[in-house]
Write an enzyme that holds these catalytic residues in place. Structure first.
Site, PDB file in Angstrom:
ATOM      1  N   LEU A 223      11.087   1.170   7.204  1.00  0.00           N
ATOM      2  CA  LEU A 223      10.570   1.670   5.932  1.00  0.00           C
ATOM      3  C   LEU A 223      11.304   2.971   5.586  1.00  0.00           C
ATOM      4  CD1 LEU A 223       8.261   1.164   3.816  1.00  0.00           C
ATOM      5  CD2 LEU A 223       7.044   2.975   5.018  1.00  0.00           C
TER       6      LEU A 223
ATOM      7  N   TYR B  14       0.833  -1.201   0.000  1.00  0.00           N
ATOM      8  CA  TYR B  14       0.000   0.000   0.000  1.00  0.00           C
ATOM      9  C   TYR B  14       0.864   1.247   0.000  1.00  0.00           C
ATOM     10  CZ  TYR B  14       0.870   0.915   4.978  1.00  0.00           C
ATOM     11  OH  TYR B  14       1.471   1.210   6.188  1.00  0.00           O
TER      12      TYR B  14
ATOM     13  N   GLU C 108      11.892   2.355  14.418  1.00  0.00           N
ATOM     14  CA  GLU C 108      11.064   3.449  13.878  1.00  0.00           C
ATOM     15  C   GLU C 108       9.758   3.468  14.661  1.00  0.00           C
ATOM     16  OE1 GLU C 108       9.816   2.667   9.791  1.00  0.00           O
ATOM     17  OE2 GLU C 108       9.829   0.515  10.178  1.00  0.00           O
TER      18      GLU C 108
ATOM     19  N   LYS D 158       6.503  -2.004   1.941  1.00  0.00           N
ATOM     20  CA  LYS D 158       5.312  -1.426   2.603  1.00  0.00           C
ATOM     21  C   LYS D 158       4.124  -2.372   2.421  1.00  0.00           C
ATOM     22  CE  LYS D 158       3.151   3.140   3.091  1.00  0.00           C
ATOM     23  NZ  LYS D 158       3.240   3.232   4.538  1.00  0.00           N
TER      24      LYS D 158
HETATM   25  N1  PMP Z   1       7.609   3.721   8.899  1.00  0.00           N
HETATM   26  C1  PMP Z   1       6.473   3.025   8.921  1.00  0.00           C
HETATM   27  C2  PMP Z   1       6.478   1.698   9.592  1.00  0.00           C
HETATM   28  C3  PMP Z   1       5.305   3.533   8.349  1.00  0.00           C
HETATM   29  O1  PMP Z   1       4.163   2.817   8.376  1.00  0.00           O
HETATM   30  C4  PMP Z   1       5.330   4.829   7.766  1.00  0.00           C
HETATM   31  C5  PMP Z   1       4.087   5.438   7.184  1.00  0.00           C
HETATM   32  N2  PMP Z   1       3.421   4.619   6.321  1.00  0.00           N
HETATM   33  C6  PMP Z   1       6.539   5.520   7.753  1.00  0.00           C
HETATM   34  C7  PMP Z   1       7.656   4.950   8.321  1.00  0.00           C
HETATM   35  C8  PMP Z   1       6.631   6.878   7.105  1.00  0.00           C
HETATM   36  O2  PMP Z   1       6.563   6.774   5.708  1.00  0.00           O
HETATM   37  P1  PMP Z   1       6.069   7.990   4.822  1.00  0.00           P
HETATM   38  O3  PMP Z   1       6.893   9.163   5.231  1.00  0.00           O
HETATM   39  O4  PMP Z   1       6.340   7.563   3.435  1.00  0.00           O
HETATM   40  O5  PMP Z   1       4.621   8.179   5.107  1.00  0.00           O
END
Ligand code: PMP
Length: 298
Positions: A218, A44, A193, A160
Site C-alpha cells: 500500500l 476503507y 511491508e 486499500k
Molecule cells: N500498509 C498497510 C498494509 C496498511 O494497512 C497501512 C495502514 N492502513 C499502511 C501501509 C500505512 O498507510 P497510511 O500511512 O496511509 O496509514
C-alpha cells in the site's frame, strides 16, 4: 449523547454514520447481504485526528477515490459531502485526538459473484471516529518489536480493501510472540511491508530505505508525507526492497501509518535493532512529522 464505552482497551465510537444517518453504536447496521460482508468488496481509509484537525485529509481522499476507481465502485458522495460527514462524525463522537475511519462497499444485493448486472446497487458508506488510546500511543514512541512472517495476501495490496484477514492473523501471531506488528516477507525473502504499516530501515550510511510502491504494497499516506519531510531535512531516500537479515543489522528501523505516525522498531524477531532503543532519526522524524503533514480546517 451516549456515554463513552471501552472494548478490549479501546475507547469505542459512540455514534456511527451509516448511509446518511448517524446511529448510536449499538444500532449501527449494514445489510446482511452487503458485498463488503460477503466478498470483502469494500475499501476503507483511516485518517488521524489531531487537536480536532484531520491530518493529510487530501491524500487520504485521493487514495480513497483511487481505491474505489480500481474496483469500479462509484463515488458515493462529493469531497464536500465527505468533509461534512467526517467533521460531523468527529463532533458527535467528541474526538479531539484519535482517528476517523471511512468504509465504502459496493452495496447490498442477493449473493452473486457477478455484480456488473446490478446497475441500481448503491454503495454502503460507513464513517466512525474514536479517540486514540493515549497510553498506547505514548508507549509506541518507546519502540515496538516486530515479528517476520510470510506475506500470504493477494496481488493487489495497492488497493486499500477490507480483505484484512491475512493481516489480522499475522498481527495476532506477532502478538502471541510479544510483537506489536508483523513484517511480511515475500517469496524471495524481502520485506513487503507491515501488516498495517509501511516498513523502513536506516542503513549504516544514514540512508532511509523503504520498498518502492507497486501492487505488492500500500502506498501509505504517512510514507508519502514522510518523503516530503526527508527532502526538507536533506535525508537521503533509497526506494528498494530489503531482507529481514539486513533489517536486523540496520542502524535503525521504523514503521509508518496514520495511527503509528513514525514508530521506532527496536526488535525484529529476537534481535535488537541498533542498541535496542528507539533510533535518534526515527524519533526525530516522529517529532517533526506534523510540521509537514497537511492539517485541514475543522
Ligand atoms: N500498509 C498497510 C498494509 C496498511 O494497512 C497501512 C495502514 N492502513 C499502511 C501501509 C500505512 O498507510 P497510511 O500511512 O496511509 O496509514
Amino acid at each position: 449523547m451516549a456515554p463513552a464505552r471501552r472494548c478490549g482497551g479501546l475507547e469505542m465510537a459512540r455514534v456511527v454514520y451509516v448511509n446518511g444517518q448517524y446511529q448510536p453504536w449499538d444500532y449501527a447496521r449494514v445489510h446482511a447481504e452487503d458485498r463488503g460482508f460477503q466478498f470483502g468488496d469494500a475499501v476503507y481509509e483511516v485518517c488521524e485526528v489531531r487537536n480536532g484537525h484531520l491530518i493529510d485529509e487530501t491524500r487520504h481522499m485521493d487514495r480513497l477515490e483511487r481505491s474505489l476507481g480500481e474496483l469500479g465502485i462509484p463515488l458515493p458522495m462529493s469531497r464536500g459531502a465527505w468533509k461534512r460527514v467526517m467533521r460531523e462524525t468527529i463532533r458527535r463522537n467528541r474526538v479531539t485526538d484519535g482517528m476517523v475511519y471511512l468504509q465504502v462497499s459496493r452495496g447490498a444485493r442477493p449473493r452473486d459473484f457477478i455484480f456488473s448486472d446490478a446497475i441500481d446497487m448503491m454503495p454502503t458508506v460507513v464513517c466512525l471516529s474514536r479517540p486514540v488510546n493515549r497510553a498506547k500511543r505514548d508507549a509506541a514512541a518507546q519502540g515496538i518489536a516486530v515479528k517476520s512472517m510470510p506475506d500470504i495476501r493477494w496481488g493487489r495490496c495497492d488497493i486499500k480493501t477490507v480483505m484484512l484477514l491475512a493481516s489480522s492473523l499475522a498481527k495476532e501471531a506477532a502478538k502471541a510472540e510479544g510483537g506489536k506488528e508483523a513484517w511480511l516477507v515475500d517469496e524471495k525473502g524481502f520485506v513487503t511491508e507491515g501488516a498495517s504499516s509501511n516498513a523502513w530501515i536506516i542503513d549504516k550510511d544514514g540512508r532511509l530505505v523503504t520498498r518502492p510502491t507497486n501492487n505488492e504494497i500500500l502506498r501509505g499516506v504517512t510514507r508519502t508525507t514522510l518523503i516530503d519531510l526527508l527532502k526538507k531535512e536533506g535525508l537521503e531516500l533509497v526506494e528498494r526492497a530489503f531482507t529481514i537479515e539486513e533489517a536486523k543489522k540496520a542502524r535503525e528501523a521504523f514503521v509508518t501509518s496514520a495511527g503509528a505516525i513514525v514508530t521506532p522498531v527496536i526488535k525484529i524477531d529476537e534481535t535488537p535493532v541498533g542498541n535496542g532503543a528507539p533510533g535518534i532519526t526515527a524519533s526525530r522524524l516522529r517529532e517533526l512529522f506534523h510540521t509537514v503533514a497537511e492539517c485541514a480546517a475543522k
